[in-house]
Design an enzyme around this catalytic site. Sequence first.
Site, PDB file in Angstrom:
ATOM      1  N   GLU A  82     -97.888  -3.219  -9.366  1.00  0.00           N
ATOM      2  CA  GLU A  82     -96.726  -2.673  -8.675  1.00  0.00           C
ATOM      3  C   GLU A  82     -95.871  -3.776  -8.061  1.00  0.00           C
ATOM      4  OE1 GLU A  82     -95.424   0.750  -5.461  1.00  0.00           O
ATOM      5  OE2 GLU A  82     -97.501   0.040  -5.469  1.00  0.00           O
ATOM      6  N   GLU A 119     -94.629   8.842  -3.417  1.00  0.00           N
ATOM      7  CA  GLU A 119     -95.001   7.851  -2.403  1.00  0.00           C
ATOM      8  C   GLU A 119     -93.844   7.642  -1.429  1.00  0.00           C
ATOM      9  OE1 GLU A 119     -97.721   3.896  -2.303  1.00  0.00           O
ATOM     10  OE2 GLU A 119     -95.784   3.692  -3.275  1.00  0.00           O
TER      11      GLU A 119
END
Length: 309
Positions: free
Chosen positions: A188, A283
């Site tokens: 990520e 998220e």
Amino acid sequence: MERRTFLQKGTLAGISALALGGAATSANAADTKPAAAGKTFNLDYAPHAGMFKNSAGDDFLDQIRFMHDQGFRSIEDNGMLGRDTALQNKIGELLAKLNMRMGVFVIDGGDNWKISLTTGKKEFLDLFLKTCERSVELAKRVNAKWATVVPGFFERKLPIGVQTGNVIDALRRGAEILEKGGLTMVLEPLSDTPDLFLRNSDQTYMICRAVNSPSCKILFDIYHMQKNEGQLITNINLCWDEIAYIQIGDNPGRKEPGTGEINYKNIFKHLHTKGYKGVMGMEHGNALPGKEGELALIKAYRDADNFLG
């Protein structure tokens, strides 16, 4: 009562009626449709622990049941690796019963937010590999297929090419462990601080190609990539072959779709058209507090997911 207060209360009341099965009223009065509570979405959005605590209570298992009732078919939980084994087993059993998928958790032995894998030092590599082994065992309990990896901060005493080589070496070793367990690390790139080594999608693409493993792919977090590089659809297309997981958050604010500048309906439609079948991790935070905010969040996803009509 002030006009602003009156309008806010009226808006929240309308949201509540939608989520509880009443008639849905959009910003356009002519666009009125039945509520869709409980219906599955066109894409597989995954809430996280605490997102619906006001509606479902503090128990994560009850929250998962509420998510399912609202039409969600996946969850994600960054801190799953730190939960006790008994709860992990219960979560896995409930997900199987409800036919829901487990999204990402984070592979973190404590070095993600400091200088670590970029150094090439054995102490950081050993802890990373040990955490990969623990993650494979956790994945079996909850039937997880993806886990987030953050390589830590830049080691600015080393040339960038050397740092990149060190990260690639570590990820290759980790991928060997994860491949055997059927778990894919998703790297990520983040925007939280410029000290983070992994910052852009093309950089992450290059590293995945170098690692050359089915267990090393990209987590494309739309919020972070909007902040760091923009051109979301273009960069999704460029990196498509290495993307295994998507996360969501509007910018600015990192809240649900519709609260910032990102055209999520267009992005969701684009992903659907490309045939994306993976999890879409939610998220982000809730823009509004309490149950009203949670119902508003659900409505926001219903609106953004309405891209086929």
